[in-house]
Design a protein around this motif. Sequence first.
Motif, mmCIF file in Angstrom:
data_model
loop_
_atom_site.group_PDB
_atom_site.id
_atom_site.type_symbol
_atom_site.label_atom_id
_atom_site.label_comp_id
_atom_site.label_asym_id
_atom_site.label_seq_id
_atom_site.Cartn_x
_atom_site.Cartn_y
_atom_site.Cartn_z
ATOM 1 N N UNK A 1 -17.849 17.290 -12.004
ATOM 2 C CA UNK A 1 -16.469 16.892 -12.187
ATOM 3 C C UNK A 1 -15.718 17.054 -10.869
ATOM 4 N N UNK A 2 -14.956 16.018 -10.513
ATOM 5 C CA UNK A 2 -14.139 16.084 -9.306
ATOM 6 C C UNK A 2 -12.906 16.926 -9.583
ATOM 7 N N UNK A 3 -12.328 17.507 -8.544
ATOM 8 C CA UNK A 3 -11.067 18.224 -8.735
ATOM 9 C C UNK A 3 -9.998 17.283 -9.284
ATOM 10 N N UNK A 4 -8.966 17.841 -9.843
ATOM 11 C CA UNK A 4 -7.888 17.066 -10.441
ATOM 12 C C UNK A 4 -7.440 15.951 -9.525
ATOM 13 N N UNK A 5 -7.252 14.790 -10.076
ATOM 14 C CA UNK A 5 -6.886 13.606 -9.317
ATOM 15 C C UNK A 5 -5.493 13.736 -8.721
ATOM 16 N N UNK A 6 -5.391 13.278 -7.490
ATOM 17 C CA UNK A 6 -4.085 13.244 -6.836
ATOM 18 C C UNK A 6 -3.356 11.954 -7.151
ATOM 19 N N UNK A 7 -4.020 11.007 -7.876
ATOM 20 C CA UNK A 7 -3.417 9.696 -8.085
ATOM 21 C C UNK A 7 -2.092 9.764 -8.831
ATOM 22 N N UNK A 8 -1.882 10.805 -9.637
ATOM 23 C CA UNK A 8 -0.620 10.899 -10.357
ATOM 24 C C UNK A 8 0.546 11.152 -9.401
ATOM 25 N N UNK A 9 0.276 11.705 -8.210
ATOM 26 C CA UNK A 9 1.349 11.966 -7.255
ATOM 27 C C UNK A 9 1.514 10.831 -6.241
ATOM 28 N N UNK A 10 0.640 9.822 -6.290
ATOM 29 C CA UNK A 10 0.738 8.674 -5.386
ATOM 30 C C UNK A 10 1.644 7.636 -6.031
ATOM 31 N N UNK A 11 2.607 7.131 -5.262
ATOM 32 C CA UNK A 11 3.549 6.146 -5.791
ATOM 33 C C UNK A 11 3.531 4.906 -4.902
ATOM 34 N N UNK A 12 4.211 3.870 -5.359
ATOM 35 C CA UNK A 12 4.345 2.662 -4.569
ATOM 36 C C UNK A 12 3.508 1.521 -5.102
ATOM 37 N N UNK A 13 3.567 0.368 -4.424
ATOM 38 C CA UNK A 13 2.885 -0.837 -4.907
ATOM 39 C C UNK A 13 1.376 -0.666 -5.064
ATOM 40 N N UNK A 14 0.725 0.040 -4.154
ATOM 41 C CA UNK A 14 -0.729 0.232 -4.262
ATOM 42 C C UNK A 14 -1.071 1.067 -5.484
ATOM 43 N N UNK A 15 -0.264 2.076 -5.780
ATOM 44 C CA UNK A 15 -0.507 2.922 -6.955
ATOM 45 C C UNK A 15 -0.337 2.125 -8.246
ATOM 46 N N UNK A 16 0.637 1.228 -8.269
ATOM 47 C CA UNK A 16 0.850 0.371 -9.444
ATOM 48 C C UNK A 16 -0.351 -0.545 -9.630
ATOM 49 N N UNK A 17 -0.825 -1.155 -8.537
ATOM 50 C CA UNK A 17 -1.995 -2.025 -8.610
ATOM 51 C C UNK A 17 -3.218 -1.237 -9.077
ATOM 52 N N UNK A 28 -14.890 5.786 -11.866
ATOM 53 C CA UNK A 28 -14.458 7.131 -11.514
ATOM 54 C C UNK A 28 -13.726 7.243 -10.195
ATOM 55 N N UNK A 29 -13.299 6.123 -9.631
ATOM 56 C CA UNK A 29 -12.560 6.177 -8.364
ATOM 57 C C UNK A 29 -11.206 6.821 -8.579
ATOM 58 N N UNK A 30 -10.777 7.550 -7.556
ATOM 59 C CA UNK A 30 -9.461 8.192 -7.555
ATOM 60 C C UNK A 30 -8.698 7.774 -6.310
ATOM 61 N N UNK A 40 -6.591 6.161 0.858
ATOM 62 C CA UNK A 40 -7.759 7.034 0.769
ATOM 63 C C UNK A 40 -8.176 7.104 -0.689
ATOM 64 N N UNK A 41 -9.463 6.812 -0.953
ATOM 65 C CA UNK A 41 -10.017 6.886 -2.305
ATOM 66 C C UNK A 41 -11.261 7.750 -2.294
ATOM 67 N N UNK A 42 -11.600 8.251 -3.492
ATOM 68 C CA UNK A 42 -12.766 9.108 -3.638
ATOM 69 C C UNK A 42 -13.549 8.678 -4.868
ATOM 70 N N UNK A 43 -14.889 8.831 -4.792
ATOM 71 C CA UNK A 43 -15.750 8.506 -5.936
ATOM 72 C C UNK A 43 -17.033 9.329 -5.848
ATOM 73 N N UNK A 44 -17.484 9.839 -6.983
ATOM 74 C CA UNK A 44 -18.766 10.527 -7.069
ATOM 75 C C UNK A 44 -19.831 9.517 -7.495
#
Length: 137
Positions: A1-17, A28-30, A40-44
């Motif tokens: 399991x990856x650490x908690x995703x930071x995606x919830x704190x990322x905002x803006x047009x890329x985050x919406x997409x 499983x990409x984050x 920056x993205x991460x995947x196991x």
Amino acid sequence: MLPRSASSSVAGPAAVMFAADRASKGLGMELLEAGDGRAVLRMRIAQTMINGHEIAHGGYVFMLADTAFACACNSHGPVTVAASADISFLRPVREGDVLTATATERVSYGRSGIYDVTVRRDAEVVAEFRGHSRTVG
């Protein structure tokens, strides 16, 4: 399991997409960072991503890099798509490896852009990707 995703704190047009990107999230990409032509993205690497040579299928590594590219070029706001892309696979990737793809805008002119993406396993570079973007609409 990856650490908690930071995606919830990322905002803006890329985050919406990215929030609507079922294909990337299904693997499983984050999304860790996005903004100002960078992402920056991460995947196991999962067992289901391993090919007959017991290494990760290159398509999954390409998809991670391509998604980072998409997030970087869409971080400015207008809808932007890939016009072309290529990748160089430098080292094999194995089940359980955690990959981080960092995309950076190299140049943007009018509706076109060029982005470089480096894919790493820890500090080791495993692939280099270059994408050419086109803003639409």
